[in-house]
Design an enzyme around this catalytic site. Structure first.
Site, short mmCIF file in Angstrom:
data_model
loop_
_atom_site.label_atom_id
_atom_site.label_comp_id
_atom_site.label_asym_id
_atom_site.label_seq_id
_atom_site.Cartn_x
_atom_site.Cartn_y
_atom_site.Cartn_z
N LYS A 182 36.03 41.22 51.46
CA LYS A 182 34.61 40.90 51.25
C LYS A 182 34.12 40.01 52.38
O LYS A 182 34.58 40.15 53.50
CB LYS A 182 34.41 40.29 49.86
CG LYS A 182 35.09 41.12 48.78
CD LYS A 182 34.67 40.78 47.39
CE LYS A 182 35.39 41.70 46.40
NZ LYS A 182 34.91 41.56 45.04
N GLU A 228 29.25 45.93 45.08
CA GLU A 228 28.44 44.84 45.67
C GLU A 228 27.44 45.39 46.68
O GLU A 228 26.33 44.89 46.81
CB GLU A 228 29.36 43.79 46.30
CG GLU A 228 30.05 42.95 45.23
CD GLU A 228 31.43 42.46 45.60
OE1 GLU A 228 31.79 42.43 46.79
OE2 GLU A 228 32.19 42.10 44.67
N GLU A 262 36.46 50.89 39.89
CA GLU A 262 36.30 49.46 39.70
C GLU A 262 35.20 49.17 38.68
O GLU A 262 34.02 49.19 39.01
CB GLU A 262 35.91 48.79 41.03
CG GLU A 262 36.94 48.97 42.13
CD GLU A 262 36.77 47.91 43.20
OE1 GLU A 262 37.75 47.19 43.44
OE2 GLU A 262 35.69 47.80 43.79
N ASN A 264 40.48 43.98 49.79
CA ASN A 264 39.07 43.96 50.17
C ASN A 264 38.72 42.49 50.35
O ASN A 264 38.57 41.76 49.38
CB ASN A 264 38.23 44.60 49.05
CG ASN A 264 36.74 44.44 49.29
OD1 ASN A 264 36.31 44.06 50.39
ND2 ASN A 264 35.95 44.72 48.27
N GLY A 306 36.03 40.29 40.14
CA GLY A 306 35.86 38.87 40.40
C GLY A 306 35.70 38.03 39.14
O GLY A 306 35.31 36.86 39.22
N HIS A 317 31.02 50.23 47.66
CA HIS A 317 31.46 49.16 46.76
C HIS A 317 30.29 48.72 45.88
O HIS A 317 29.14 48.72 46.33
CB HIS A 317 32.00 47.98 47.57
CG HIS A 317 32.68 46.96 46.72
ND1 HIS A 317 31.98 46.00 46.04
CD2 HIS A 317 33.99 46.79 46.42
CE1 HIS A 317 32.84 45.26 45.35
NE2 HIS A 317 34.06 45.71 45.55
N SER A 343 39.96 42.42 39.45
CA SER A 343 40.83 41.32 39.04
C SER A 343 42.31 41.70 38.95
O SER A 343 43.04 41.18 38.09
CB SER A 343 40.35 40.72 37.71
OG SER A 343 39.03 40.21 37.85
P1 PGA Z 1 38.60 41.38 42.62
O1 PGA Z 1 37.72 42.36 43.53
O2 PGA Z 1 40.02 41.80 42.76
O3 PGA Z 1 38.34 40.00 43.20
O4 PGA Z 1 38.10 41.51 41.23
C1 PGA Z 1 37.99 43.73 43.58
C2 PGA Z 1 36.99 44.43 44.44
O5 PGA Z 1 35.80 44.09 44.36
O6 PGA Z 1 37.34 45.32 45.23
#
Ligand code: PGA
Length: 249
Positions: A12, A97, A167, A10, A173, A95, A213
């Protein structure tokens, strides 16, 4: 039949179109494998150049979002047909976010999931609890609600082809991966929830990823868990590390 792993990046809001081409070219040889489906979910403007760069490889280019209407006065949105017209097969839906910054709800997630299936696009449906929810012991209640609403009106045949990404928000993140026990426990709970909504066969078929992560060190322990069928990877999908995660064995 054993479920095939699916490991998705992803990106982003990262990578310009020219950077996208360079990254796909860099990662192409590193993510070559027959053992897992490999998907790069990229910003809309990067989809076409990334697809061109990925030609002839095992990489599928997916989208990070999609609107639930066919077309019309929805300035700034991307329609399902815009994605299928260029051959997109996967789209991330809901997601955390997007839920947090762009007001997506369980209801809009459901509408998008239905639209994706209507157009033959596989949704990667995201769910996950906040730190407060985990600390209050309501993780599974919260996720069961997200899943039940996301799948309203989805047939068993469609659900079998869906991908769910678990998630935990506190792990995204932050460099704080959930423990393998935490991740497996919730992914098993999600599979049980799918079995309740549909049946055992559907629950056995659906693929459930862990995200938050994921890195080359944590991926192997996560991916061997009985109910974890791969990962949704943010930060580590933007570098050579992604090759190590894809080839985690
Ligand atoms: P990350 O993000 O691996 O940077 O924690 C995962 C995601 O938001 O899909």
């Amino acid at each position: 039949m054993a479920r095939k792993k699916i490991i998705a990046g992803n990106w982003k809001m990262n990578m310009t179109p020219s950077q996208a081409v360079a990254l796909v070219n860099e990662l192409k040889p590193l993510v070559a494998t027959e053992e897992a489906d490999v998907v790069f979910c990229v910003p809309a403007i990067d989809i076409i150049p990334a697809m061109e760069a990925a030609k002839g490889s095992n990489i599928e280019i997916g989208a990070e979002n999609m609107y639930f209407e066919e077309k019309g006065a929805f300035t700034g949105e991307i329609s399902p047909e815009m994605l299928t017209d260029i051959g997109v097969k996967y789209v991330i839906i809901g997601h955390s976010e997007r839920r947090e910054y762009f007001a997506e709800t369980d209801e809009t997630v459901n509408k998008k999931v239905l639209k994706a299936f209507e157009h033959g696009i596989t949704p990667i449906i995201c769910c996950g609890e906040s730190l407060t929810q985990r600390e209050q012991g309501v993780t599974m209640d919260f996720i069961r609600q997200q899943i039940k609403i996301a799948f309203l009106g989805v047939t068993a045949e469609q659900a079998k082809t869906a991908v769910i990404a678990y998630e935990p928000i506190w792990a995204i993140g932050t460099g704080k991966t959930a423990t393998t026990e935490q991740a497996q426990e919730v992914c098993a709970g999600i599979r049980a929830c799918i079995a309740e909504i549909y049946d055992a066969e559907t629950a056995e078929a659906i693929r459930i990823q862990y995200g938050g992560s994921v890195n080359p060190a944590t991926a192997p322990d996560l991916f061997v868990q009985a109910d974890i069928d791969g990962g949704l990877v943010g930060g580590a999908s933007l570098k050579a590390d992604f090759g190590k995660i894809v080839n985690w064995k």
